[in-house]
Design an enzyme around this catalytic site. Structure first.
Site, mmCIF file in Angstrom:
data_model
loop_
_atom_site.group_PDB
_atom_site.id
_atom_site.type_symbol
_atom_site.label_atom_id
_atom_site.label_comp_id
_atom_site.label_asym_id
_atom_site.label_seq_id
_atom_site.Cartn_x
_atom_site.Cartn_y
_atom_site.Cartn_z
ATOM 1 N N ASP A 149 0.861 -1.186 0.000
ATOM 2 C CA ASP A 149 0.000 0.000 0.000
ATOM 3 C C ASP A 149 0.900 1.238 0.000
ATOM 4 O O ASP A 149 1.103 1.881 1.026
ATOM 5 C CB ASP A 149 -0.896 -0.030 1.242
ATOM 6 C CG ASP A 149 -2.021 0.996 1.178
ATOM 7 O OD1 ASP A 149 -2.224 1.585 0.106
ATOM 8 O OD2 ASP A 149 -2.689 1.201 2.202
ATOM 9 N N GLU A 155 -6.702 4.767 -9.284
ATOM 10 C CA GLU A 155 -7.993 5.256 -8.801
ATOM 11 C C GLU A 155 -8.628 6.318 -9.696
ATOM 12 O O GLU A 155 -7.969 7.256 -10.143
ATOM 13 C CB GLU A 155 -7.813 5.822 -7.390
ATOM 14 C CG GLU A 155 -9.106 6.102 -6.675
ATOM 15 C CD GLU A 155 -8.993 5.894 -5.178
ATOM 16 O OE1 GLU A 155 -9.894 6.346 -4.458
ATOM 17 O OE2 GLU A 155 -8.019 5.275 -4.725
ATOM 18 N N LYS A 177 -9.762 1.551 -9.335
ATOM 19 C CA LYS A 177 -10.353 1.796 -8.021
ATOM 20 C C LYS A 177 -11.474 2.833 -8.115
ATOM 21 O O LYS A 177 -11.291 3.898 -8.709
ATOM 22 C CB LYS A 177 -9.284 2.294 -7.037
ATOM 23 C CG LYS A 177 -8.304 1.236 -6.617
ATOM 24 C CD LYS A 177 -7.246 1.790 -5.671
ATOM 25 C CE LYS A 177 -7.744 1.885 -4.256
ATOM 26 N NZ LYS A 177 -6.654 2.274 -3.322
ATOM 27 N N THR A 197 -13.185 0.662 -3.439
ATOM 28 C CA THR A 197 -12.473 1.178 -2.277
ATOM 29 C C THR A 197 -13.431 1.986 -1.391
ATOM 30 O O THR A 197 -14.615 2.110 -1.691
ATOM 31 C CB THR A 197 -11.268 2.030 -2.738
ATOM 32 O OG1 THR A 197 -10.489 2.412 -1.602
ATOM 33 C CG2 THR A 197 -11.713 3.269 -3.498
ATOM 34 N N PHE A 205 -11.908 -1.093 4.633
ATOM 35 C CA PHE A 205 -10.919 -0.305 5.370
ATOM 36 C C PHE A 205 -10.950 -0.625 6.865
ATOM 37 O O PHE A 205 -11.766 -0.081 7.612
ATOM 38 C CB PHE A 205 -11.179 1.194 5.144
ATOM 39 C CG PHE A 205 -10.617 1.740 3.868
ATOM 40 C CD1 PHE A 205 -10.567 0.977 2.726
ATOM 41 C CD2 PHE A 205 -10.131 3.033 3.808
ATOM 42 C CE1 PHE A 205 -10.050 1.481 1.538
ATOM 43 C CE2 PHE A 205 -9.607 3.556 2.633
ATOM 44 C CZ PHE A 205 -9.567 2.769 1.494
#
Length: 323
Positions: free
Chosen positions: A26, A100, A136, A160, A182
């Site tokens: 990440d 993303e 994403k 996400t 998350f």
């Protein structure tokens, strides 16, 4: 003098974890990816903004501006920048990179689809197969429906900013490739809300992801579960066995520094016997269920705001570079 028998090398926790979970980096930092040898890598606007402001990556910003052309909008330059980072990442990781869609499109189904097509088109122009890229998109109703259409076109998506069971169910029913619940941000909300501290096994972020994983495996959904946004190593170890876990470099370092045993906590065979009922959501019931979950509503909105603000900062950085 007799030869000494070789001493067995103890595996690090990181290597143990990799036996039953795909480890994903990440980060937007290439050095960290090389050090920890993850299968995949994920980025987001905040990580790209942080990396783009460093001297080591200045050349990628310059390249994106040049490749986009003089008449390109800031948004188009950012597409090129995302792909420039993605192409470098794909030289390091053997698997996939996540790029993303602009968070400001989180409530715009058609806009998200168009932006995703632009990004995947740039990857394909650079010779990268669609199988190596995840687009994403935020887990709003519009985002999930955009991803559902993109999946039908062979564009794989990573949903996400996912904080709740209804979001996860809608993604699975939409045939989405992968979700990123998350963990740490859920914990943040509960700690602030209750004033309590939580052990790893009772961490509300951990229990949320464990339930989603169990539900998917019990009912045979193919959508991959990738726990994200960790606050400590215990959260990661409690989700050992999850399909994927995306982990920031400091926590990858902690896992690499320890040889304590890692026990698999999530298992598809165990999940099949779980006492869970199948549920479904249409748009009205999805929006109501999400609204009833204060944590998920607040954290989804906060995440969209944060990523949107960082996109604006990226645009400002590009404007300065262009003069």
């Amino acid at each position: 003098m007799p030869a000494t028998a070789p001493v067995a090398t103890q595996l690090t926790q990181l290597d143990q974890l990799k036996k039953f979970t795909k480890v994903v980096a990440d980060t937007g930092d290439f050095g960290s990816m090389k050090e920890y040898a993850p299968q995949d890598a994920t980025t987001n606007p905040s990580l790209i903004l942080k990396a783009a402001g460093l001297p080591d990556y200045e050349h990628l910003v310059d390249k994106a501006i040049k490749d986009a052309g003089a008449g390109a909008s800031a948004s188009q330059v950012i597409d090129h920048l995302l792909v420039a980072f993605g192409l470098e990442i794909l030289k390091i990781v053997p698997g996939r990179v996540s790029s993303e869609v602009d968070a400001r499109l989180s409530f715009d189904r058609d806009g998200s689809i168009a932006k995703a097509r632009d990004i995947i088109g740039l990857y394909q122009k650079a010779g990268i197969s669609r199988d190596r890229v995840l687009i994403k998109i935020a887990s709003t109703w519009e985002g999930i429906k955009a991803a559902e259409q993109l999946q039908k076109e062979g564009v794989h998506c990573n949903l996400t900013l996912l904080f709740s069971f209804p979001q996860a169910v809608a993604c699975a029913e939409g045939g989405i490739q992968l979700i990123s619940p998350f963990v740490g941000r859920i914990l943040d909300w509960y700690k602030k809300s209750t004033g309590k501290t939580y052990a790893g096994y009772e961490d509300p972020g951990v229990t949320s992801v464990a339930k989603i994983y169990t539900y998917y495996k019990k009912f045979g959904y193919k959508t991959e579960v990738m726990g994200a946004s960790f606050r400590n190593k215990d959260e990661i170890l409690e989700l050992a066995g999850c399909d994927l876990l995306t982990i920031a470099p400091p926590l990858l370092g902690e896992l690499k520094a320890s040889t304590d045993p890692v026990v698999r906590k999530l298992n598809p065979d165990t999940a099949k016997g779980a006492d869970l009922k199948k549920v479904t959501f249409d748009e009205k019931s999805f929006r109501f269920a999400l609204n009833e979950d204060a944590m998920a509503t607040e954290k989804t909105s906060e995440g969209i705001r944060t990523f949107s603000a960082d996109i604006v900062k990226l645009e400002q950085l590009i404007a300065q570079k262009r003069g």
